[in-house]
Design an enzyme around this catalytic site. Structure first.
Site, short mmCIF file in Angstrom:
data_model
loop_
_atom_site.label_atom_id
_atom_site.label_comp_id
_atom_site.label_asym_id
_atom_site.label_seq_id
_atom_site.Cartn_x
_atom_site.Cartn_y
_atom_site.Cartn_z
N GLU A 150 -3.45 20.55 9.93
CA GLU A 150 -4.01 21.08 11.16
C GLU A 150 -4.82 19.96 11.81
O GLU A 150 -5.44 19.15 11.13
CB GLU A 150 -4.89 22.30 10.87
CG GLU A 150 -4.03 23.45 10.38
CD GLU A 150 -4.79 24.76 10.24
OE1 GLU A 150 -5.89 24.89 10.81
OE2 GLU A 150 -4.27 25.65 9.57
N PHE A 263 -9.23 11.47 0.88
CA PHE A 263 -9.42 12.73 0.15
C PHE A 263 -10.40 12.60 -1.01
O PHE A 263 -10.37 13.38 -1.95
CB PHE A 263 -8.08 13.36 -0.27
CG PHE A 263 -7.56 14.28 0.80
CD1 PHE A 263 -7.17 13.77 2.02
CD2 PHE A 263 -7.54 15.64 0.62
CE1 PHE A 263 -6.74 14.61 3.05
CE2 PHE A 263 -7.12 16.50 1.63
CZ PHE A 263 -6.72 15.98 2.84
N LEU A 264 -11.27 11.58 -0.91
CA LEU A 264 -12.40 11.49 -1.85
C LEU A 264 -13.69 11.74 -1.08
O LEU A 264 -14.71 11.13 -1.37
CB LEU A 264 -12.44 10.11 -2.52
CG LEU A 264 -11.39 9.84 -3.61
CD1 LEU A 264 -11.61 8.46 -4.23
CD2 LEU A 264 -11.43 10.91 -4.71
N GLY A 267 -18.44 16.88 -0.61
CA GLY A 267 -19.19 17.70 0.34
C GLY A 267 -19.10 19.15 -0.07
O GLY A 267 -19.10 19.46 -1.27
N CYS A 274 -4.50 26.96 3.64
CA CYS A 274 -3.47 26.43 2.74
C CYS A 274 -3.97 26.10 1.33
O CYS A 274 -3.57 26.75 0.37
CB CYS A 274 -2.83 25.20 3.36
SG CYS A 274 -2.10 25.56 4.97
C1 UGA Z 1 -3.27 20.82 4.02
C2 UGA Z 1 -2.48 19.57 3.58
O1 UGA Z 1 -3.29 18.40 3.79
C3 UGA Z 1 -1.19 19.43 4.39
O2 UGA Z 1 -0.43 18.33 3.93
C4 UGA Z 1 -0.38 20.73 4.20
O3 UGA Z 1 0.83 20.69 4.96
C5 UGA Z 1 -1.20 21.91 4.68
O4 UGA Z 1 -2.42 21.98 3.91
C6 UGA Z 1 -0.38 23.14 4.50
O5 UGA Z 1 -0.05 23.48 3.36
O6 UGA Z 1 0.04 23.73 5.49
P1 UGA Z 1 -4.89 21.37 6.10
O7 UGA Z 1 -5.10 22.71 5.47
O8 UGA Z 1 -4.60 21.28 7.55
O9 UGA Z 1 -3.64 20.62 5.38
O10 UGA Z 1 -6.20 20.56 5.83
P2 UGA Z 1 -6.63 19.23 5.03
O11 UGA Z 1 -6.76 18.12 5.99
O12 UGA Z 1 -5.81 19.03 3.83
O13 UGA Z 1 -8.10 19.68 4.59
C7 UGA Z 1 -8.28 20.78 3.71
C8 UGA Z 1 -9.73 20.97 3.39
O14 UGA Z 1 -10.18 19.92 2.52
C9 UGA Z 1 -10.69 20.97 4.57
O15 UGA Z 1 -11.61 22.04 4.40
C10 UGA Z 1 -11.39 19.64 4.47
O16 UGA Z 1 -12.67 19.66 5.03
C11 UGA Z 1 -11.41 19.42 2.97
N1 UGA Z 1 -11.53 18.01 2.57
C12 UGA Z 1 -10.57 17.12 2.90
C13 UGA Z 1 -12.61 17.60 1.82
O17 UGA Z 1 -13.51 18.40 1.47
N2 UGA Z 1 -12.71 16.30 1.44
C14 UGA Z 1 -11.77 15.39 1.76
O18 UGA Z 1 -11.93 14.21 1.38
C15 UGA Z 1 -10.68 15.81 2.52
#
Ligand code: UGA
Length: 448
Positions: A150, A263-264, A267, A274
């Site tokens: 997203e 992704f490290l 927080g 998802c």
């Molecule tokens: C995630 C996957 O990254 C996509 O590849 C996948 O297609 C999608 O789910 C899905 O299954 O449809 P998304 O849910 O859009 O995508 O969000 P992410 O960017 O993965 O973030 C997920 C959560 O992790 C967020 O709440 C974000 O704040 C958190 N996050 C991310 C962290 O706490 N730390 C990080 O270093 C990265």
């Protein structure tokens, strides 16, 4: 090519608009009349950068249409399924009602030679089950999982980093699967190569597998990402016990290319529509297969993730002087991540709700997600105006790392508005030294 996309939520609406933008003739189908009306008039039903423009272009070119009637998809030869697979009420498994309904509705219009390409995230074994449901139609079913993020959905759809297609495979002489595509499977893969021609032409890896592998690739990818986030959040817990700084730790280990820094981000953890539901559905499916132990660590990943929300609440209570009751707490962020108005399983809103439960006067602000947040949690106070949220606050907590908070907002400006200079950085996204230099008490996640 003539394509249909069944289900016009996040995945389907973006897929339909993106496929039209690369030259296909696309019809989006959804049972939700309001959504179809919005999309037909060029209005994106959710916030996603570039989607609005893509919709407008596709509609103007006449290559993109929307309908609530599946009969309108009869002329298409490739039918994508992009409906939701939410967590079951009262359980961890995925609810497949919408996927089954999509296949059943397609059954009424399928022609021999048609292709159904499932994109929804499903438990392993689903594609094989659905293939039997369309037997006799002359159509082929493949599974083509989606990896879009997203906030980057349009770019990720048009320029994916890989394409994965699970196709029917043949049986060997002993009756067990060979893993080799049947003639129909090869033809289906060729059709999808044509659908995704621009990405294929630029060398995007195009991986053809059996059904089960394709289904697993999707959940394995999300499980890995969730695990990476919870790993660093576990290090944050240890850092808190010894006064270490998890952000420096992440930088240092991230220089190892085998580990990587992305992704490290420690927080308040992951949320959204998802990762949380996907790791739970994966655990539930593994249990059904008698392999629950193999992914037993995902329970830990989930538990670490949820503990960080509690920790953020503890810090906010500490920041407001040891008791949140009656204190005004400015909550900066409601979306589960920036560049999104999505509040599904948002850690940001969860923290806000918990603080409200402790008797704090919570005021939530967010550049995109306030309307959705208000509908889900009408008990909280909301404002569009960041300054209003900050005015006379006894403590500030940043829970979604929008640029508005981490770059634009200065400690000087915030300091001129609040009642007490105490800030909890739930995303470790602020410059701690700069805020301290302005007289703020700064509380990070896993930082001294
Ligand atoms: C995630 C996957 O990254 C996509 O590849 C996948 O297609 C999608 O789910 C899905 O299954 O449809 P998304 O849910 O859009 O995508 O969000 P992410 O960017 O993965 O973030 C997920 C959560 O992790 C967020 O709440 C974000 O704040 C958190 N996050 C991310 C962290 O706490 N730390 C990080 O270093 C990265």
């Amino acid at each position: 090519m003539r394509l249909s996309v069944v289900g016009c939520g996040y995945l389907g609406a973006v897929h339909a608009a993106a496929m039209a933008s690369i030259g296909h003739e696309v019809i989006g189908i959804d049972v939700d009349e309001r959504k179809i009306e919005q999309l037909s008039s060029g209005v994106a039903p959710f916030f996603e950068p570039d989607l609005q423009e893509l919709l407008a272009d596709g509609l103007a070119a006449g290559r993109l249409t929307f309908s609530t009637d599946i009969a309108d998809a009869a002329a298409a030869t490739v039918h994508f399924i992009g409906v939701g697979t939410p967590q079951q009420k009262g359980g961890y498994a995925a609810d497949l009602t919408y996927v089954d309904a999509a296949v059943d509705s397609l059954r009424t219009i399928l022609k021999p030679g048609d292709l159904i390409a499932g994109k929804s995230t499903v438990p392993v074994g689903t594609a094989a089950r659905l293939a039997t449901r369309i037997e006799g139609s002359g159509a082929t079913l493949v599974w083509n999982p989606e990896f879009l993020r997203e906030g980057w959905a349009v770019k990720d759809t048009i320029e994916p980093d890989r394409l994965v297609v699970g196709v029917p495979v043949s049986d060997g002489i002993d009756g067990t699967a060979t893993g080799e595509a049947t003639a129909g499977g090869q033809r289906a893969a060729d059709i999808l190569r044509e659908v995704y021609a621009p990405a294929v032409a630029t060398g995007t890896p195009f991986i053809v597998t059996d059904y089960a592998t394709a289904e697993l690739v999707k959940v394995a990818a999300n499980a890995f990402l969730a695990t990476k986030i919870s790993f660093i959040n576990a290090m944050a817990e240890i850092s808190e016990a010894v006064g270490a700084d998890v952000t420096q730790l992440a930088d240092a280990i991230g220089h190892d290319v085998r580990i990587g820094r992305r992704f490290l981000g420690a927080g308040i953890g992951f949320g959204g529509g998802c990762l949380p539901k996907d790791i739970r559905a994966f655990s539930a499916r593994a249990e059904e297969l008698g392999k629950g132990d193999a992914v037993g660590f995902l329970r830990e990943v989930d538990a670490i993730n949820l503990r960080r929300r509690e920790r953020a609440v503890e810090l906010a209570v500490e920041a407001s002087g040891g008791n949140a009751f009656g204190k005004k707490i400015a909550v900066l962020g409601a979306a589960f991540k920036p560049h999104s108005d999505d509040i599904r399983d948002s850690p940001a809103l969860d923290v806000a709700v918990r603080l409200h439960g402790l008797g704090a006067q919570v005021v939530v602000t967010d550049p995109a997600a306030i309307d959705n947040a208000r509908r889900a949690h009408p008990q909280l106070a909301y404002t569009d105006d960041l300054d209003d949220a900050l005015r006379a606050a006894d403590a500030v907590i940043v829970v979604t790392e929008w640029d508005e908070y981490r770059r634009v907002l200065t400690p000087q400006h915030a300091g001129s508005l609040v009642g007490a200079k105490a800030v909890v950085d739930g995303r470790n996204c602020l410059d701690a030294a700069a805020w301290r230099a302005e007289g703020w008490r700064y509380f990070g996640m896993g930082r001294p």
